[in-house]
Motif scaffolding. Structure first.
Motif, PDB file in Angstrom:
ATOM      1  N   LEU A 144      49.993  70.157  36.949  1.00 26.17           N
ATOM      2  CA  LEU A 144      48.798  70.703  37.353  1.00 26.17           C
ATOM      3  C   LEU A 144      48.617  70.916  38.844  1.00 26.17           C
ATOM      4  CD1 LEU A 144      46.014  69.046  35.118  1.00 26.17           C
ATOM      5  CD2 LEU A 144      47.060  71.157  34.719  1.00 26.17           C
ATOM      6  N   THR A 145      48.141  71.882  39.334  1.00 25.59           N
ATOM      7  CA  THR A 145      47.934  72.029  41.016  1.00 25.59           C
ATOM      8  C   THR A 145      46.452  72.734  41.119  1.00 25.59           C
ATOM      9  OG1 THR A 145      48.769  74.184  40.852  1.00 25.59           O
ATOM     10  CG2 THR A 145      50.511  72.393  41.212  1.00 25.59           C
ATOM     11  N   GLY A 146      46.138  72.679  42.544  1.00 28.02           N
ATOM     12  CA  GLY A 146      44.877  73.142  42.880  1.00 28.02           C
ATOM     13  C   GLY A 146      43.857  71.996  43.206  1.00 28.02           C
ATOM     14  N   LEU A 147      42.586  72.747  43.596  1.00 28.93           N
ATOM     15  CA  LEU A 147      41.345  71.854  43.824  1.00 28.93           C
ATOM     16  C   LEU A 147      40.520  71.858  42.736  1.00 28.93           C
ATOM     17  CD1 LEU A 147      39.622  70.455  45.831  1.00 28.93           C
ATOM     18  CD2 LEU A 147      38.530  72.794  46.318  1.00 28.93           C
ATOM     19  N   LEU A 148      40.024  70.657  42.283  1.00 27.77           N
ATOM     20  CA  LEU A 148      39.435  70.165  41.203  1.00 27.77           C
ATOM     21  C   LEU A 148      38.026  69.618  41.838  1.00 27.77           C
ATOM     22  CD1 LEU A 148      38.490  70.097  38.108  1.00 27.77           C
ATOM     23  CD2 LEU A 148      39.691  67.892  37.943  1.00 27.77           C
ATOM     24  N   GLN A 149      36.946  70.320  41.591  1.00 24.41           N
ATOM     25  CA  GLN A 149      35.761  69.696  42.177  1.00 24.41           C
ATOM     26  C   GLN A 149      34.894  69.176  41.052  1.00 24.41           C
ATOM     27  OE1 GLN A 149      34.566  73.534  44.049  1.00 24.41           O
ATOM     28  NE2 GLN A 149      35.137  72.704  46.181  1.00 24.41           N
ATOM     29  N   LEU A 150      34.373  67.869  41.362  1.00 28.68           N
ATOM     30  CA  LEU A 150      33.620  67.100  40.230  1.00 28.68           C
ATOM     31  C   LEU A 150      32.017  66.915  40.901  1.00 28.68           C
ATOM     32  CD1 LEU A 150      36.967  65.952  40.082  1.00 28.68           C
ATOM     33  CD2 LEU A 150      35.769  65.490  37.889  1.00 28.68           C
ATOM     34  N   ALA A 151      31.010  66.959  39.783  1.00 27.87           N
ATOM     35  CA  ALA A 151      29.812  66.512  40.634  1.00 27.87           C
ATOM     36  C   ALA A 151      29.484  65.422  39.279  1.00 27.87           C
ATOM     37  CB  ALA A 151      28.821  67.658  40.620  1.00 27.87           C
ATOM     38  N   ALA A 152      29.062  64.305  40.072  1.00 26.45           N
ATOM     39  CA  ALA A 152      28.387  62.995  38.996  1.00 26.45           C
ATOM     40  C   ALA A 152      27.136  62.435  39.938  1.00 26.45           C
ATOM     41  CB  ALA A 152      29.380  62.409  38.730  1.00 26.45           C
ATOM     42  N   PRO A 153      26.270  61.933  38.955  1.00 27.06           N
ATOM     43  CA  PRO A 153      25.301  61.037  39.724  1.00 27.06           C
ATOM     44  C   PRO A 153      25.786  59.909  40.433  1.00 27.06           C
ATOM     45  CG  PRO A 153      24.941  61.425  37.159  1.00 27.06           C
ATOM     46  CD  PRO A 153      26.252  61.857  37.579  1.00 27.06           C
ATOM     47  N   SER A 154      25.282  59.341  41.567  1.00 30.24           N
ATOM     48  CA  SER A 154      25.723  58.352  42.184  1.00 30.24           C
ATOM     49  C   SER A 154      26.336  57.108  41.705  1.00 30.24           C
ATOM     50  CB  SER A 154      24.845  57.994  43.227  1.00 30.24           C
ATOM     51  OG  SER A 154      24.495  59.136  43.994  1.00 30.24           O
ATOM     52  N   ASP A 155      25.391  56.415  40.903  1.00 28.27           N
ATOM     53  CA  ASP A 155      25.794  55.210  40.095  1.00 28.27           C
ATOM     54  C   ASP A 155      27.235  55.580  39.262  1.00 28.27           C
ATOM     55  OD1 ASP A 155      24.088  53.590  41.563  1.00 28.27           O
ATOM     56  OD2 ASP A 155      22.553  53.776  39.888  1.00 28.27           O
ATOM     57  N   PHE A 156      27.029  56.308  38.257  1.00 29.58           N
ATOM     58  CA  PHE A 156      27.953  56.795  37.290  1.00 29.58           C
ATOM     59  C   PHE A 156      29.410  57.296  38.174  1.00 29.58           C
ATOM     60  CE2 PHE A 156      30.176  60.007  34.527  1.00 29.58           C
ATOM     61  CZ  PHE A 156      30.543  59.192  33.601  1.00 29.58           C
ATOM     62  N   GLY A 157      29.212  58.112  39.263  1.00 35.78           N
ATOM     63  CA  GLY A 157      30.535  58.375  39.949  1.00 35.78           C
ATOM     64  C   GLY A 157      31.120  57.104  40.433  1.00 35.78           C
ATOM     65  N   ARG A 158      30.329  56.184  41.196  1.00 34.66           N
ATOM     66  CA  ARG A 158      31.107  54.978  41.658  1.00 34.66           C
ATOM     67  C   ARG A 158      31.625  53.957  40.871  1.00 34.66           C
ATOM     68  NH1 ARG A 158      27.055  55.796  45.697  1.00 34.66           N
ATOM     69  NH2 ARG A 158      25.407  54.588  44.622  1.00 34.66           N
ATOM     70  N   ASN A 159      30.800  53.964  39.742  1.00 37.76           N
ATOM     71  CA  ASN A 159      31.088  52.733  38.729  1.00 37.76           C
ATOM     72  C   ASN A 159      32.051  53.311  37.695  1.00 37.76           C
ATOM     73  OD1 ASN A 159      29.464  51.034  40.148  1.00 37.76           O
ATOM     74  ND2 ASN A 159      27.427  51.580  38.877  1.00 37.76           N
ATOM     75  N   VAL A 160      32.094  54.636  37.205  1.00 39.70           N
ATOM     76  CA  VAL A 160      33.050  54.920  36.234  1.00 39.70           C
ATOM     77  C   VAL A 160      33.968  55.935  36.678  1.00 39.70           C
ATOM     78  CG1 VAL A 160      33.016  56.088  34.017  1.00 39.70           C
ATOM     79  CG2 VAL A 160      31.015  54.717  34.542  1.00 39.70           C
ATOM     80  N   VAL A 161      33.553  57.251  37.362  1.00 33.89           N
ATOM     81  CA  VAL A 161      34.418  58.324  37.573  1.00 33.89           C
ATOM     82  C   VAL A 161      35.473  57.909  38.435  1.00 33.89           C
ATOM     83  CG1 VAL A 161      34.365  60.846  38.485  1.00 33.89           C
ATOM     84  CG2 VAL A 161      32.649  60.020  37.113  1.00 33.89           C
ATOM     85  N   LEU A 162      35.317  57.098  39.600  1.00 31.76           N
ATOM     86  CA  LEU A 162      36.191  56.866  40.641  1.00 31.76           C
ATOM     87  C   LEU A 162      37.442  56.102  40.073  1.00 31.76           C
ATOM     88  CD1 LEU A 162      34.037  55.715  43.824  1.00 31.76           C
ATOM     89  CD2 LEU A 162      35.725  57.647  43.540  1.00 31.76           C
ATOM     90  N   GLY A 163      37.307  55.201  39.046  1.00 36.01           N
ATOM     91  CA  GLY A 163      38.457  54.545  38.386  1.00 36.01           C
ATOM     92  C   GLY A 163      39.305  55.781  37.714  1.00 36.01           C
ATOM     93  N   TRP A 164      38.503  56.392  37.079  1.00 31.49           N
ATOM     94  CA  TRP A 164      39.330  57.386  36.154  1.00 31.49           C
ATOM     95  C   TRP A 164      39.888  58.523  37.149  1.00 31.49           C
ATOM     96  CZ3 TRP A 164      38.591  62.865  36.371  1.00 31.49           C
ATOM     97  CH2 TRP A 164      39.141  63.593  35.248  1.00 31.49           C
ATOM     98  N   LEU A 165      39.367  58.824  38.389  1.00 29.13           N
ATOM     99  CA  LEU A 165      39.786  59.779  39.395  1.00 29.13           C
ATOM    100  C   LEU A 165      41.402  58.973  39.819  1.00 29.13           C
ATOM    101  CD1 LEU A 165      37.381  61.359  41.036  1.00 29.13           C
ATOM    102  CD2 LEU A 165      38.777  62.170  39.332  1.00 29.13           C
ATOM    103  N   ASP A 166      41.373  57.748  40.065  1.00 28.66           N
ATOM    104  CA  ASP A 166      42.712  57.194  40.469  1.00 28.66           C
ATOM    105  C   ASP A 166      43.624  57.130  39.355  1.00 28.66           C
ATOM    106  OD1 ASP A 166      41.350  56.248  42.837  1.00 28.66           O
ATOM    107  OD2 ASP A 166      40.864  54.091  42.218  1.00 28.66           O
ATOM    108  N   GLU A 167      43.511  56.910  38.176  1.00 33.23           N
ATOM    109  CA  GLU A 167      44.514  57.414  37.246  1.00 33.23           C
ATOM    110  C   GLU A 167      44.961  58.555  37.169  1.00 33.23           C
ATOM    111  OE1 GLU A 167      43.585  55.515  33.376  1.00 33.23           O
ATOM    112  OE2 GLU A 167      42.135  54.062  34.650  1.00 33.23           O
ATOM    113  N   PHE A 168      43.873  59.779  37.369  1.00 29.94           N
ATOM    114  CA  PHE A 168      44.026  60.966  36.991  1.00 29.94           C
ATOM    115  C   PHE A 168      45.034  61.614  38.142  1.00 29.94           C
ATOM    116  CE2 PHE A 168      43.332  65.489  37.796  1.00 29.94           C
ATOM    117  CZ  PHE A 168      43.140  65.886  36.663  1.00 29.94           C
ATOM    118  N   LYS A 169      44.871  60.951  39.324  1.00 31.06           N
ATOM    119  CA  LYS A 169      45.838  61.255  40.636  1.00 31.06           C
ATOM    120  C   LYS A 169      47.069  60.865  40.379  1.00 31.06           C
ATOM    121  CE  LYS A 169      45.801  63.236  44.749  1.00 31.06           C
ATOM    122  NZ  LYS A 169      45.912  64.648  44.960  1.00 31.06           N
TER     123      LYS A 169
END
Length: 138
Positions: free
Chosen positions: A87-112
């Protein structure tokens, strides 16, 4: 495919030796490839003498098909190479603050790690994102 490339290059340059050099072949190898193609087709594509070379009528008609085939093959190879890069390009995600910091950030590290060619933009906001107005993919 090499036989077709030799034929097309020879037609473009007007010289079997120049075509061979351009393809990284010896003139003898290019000549063999051209002869193999003519034998397979059962017709002469180039009228050759010791001093000149020209397309026959059959060669002229066949050349357009060869160019189309080589272009299609090159396009297919390019598509496979791009696909294998992932995959290539820009992926823009929106999330609530707590959910983003506590859940999404960890997932994004693996995804990256799995998709290094993706650029990520995480928008943390406690209001709902409007996927039509905001520049957000997810």
């Amino acid at each position: 495919m090499l036989d077709l490339e030799v034929f097309a290059r020879t037609a473009d340059t007007g010289s079997l030796s120049a075509a061979a050099r351009g393809l990284g072949l010896t003139p003898a190898a290019a000549s063999i490839a051209l002869k193999r193609l003519e034998t397979r087709l059962g017709t002469r594509l180039l009228a050759r003498s010791t001093r000149s070379m020209r397309l026959t009528e059959e060669g002229r008609r066949y050349l357009d098909s060869v160019r189309e085939a080589l272009a299609a093959l090159a396009e297919g190879e390019q598509a496979l190479k791009q696909q294998s890069q992932g995959l290539t390009g820009l992926l823009q995600l929106a999330a609530p603050s707590d959910f983003g910091r506590n859940v999404v950030l960890g997932w994004l590290d693996e995804f990256k790690l799995e998709h290094p060619h993706i650029r990520l933009q995480l928008l943390l906001n406690d209001s709902n994102a409007d996927l039509f107005r905001d520049t957000v993919d997810i």
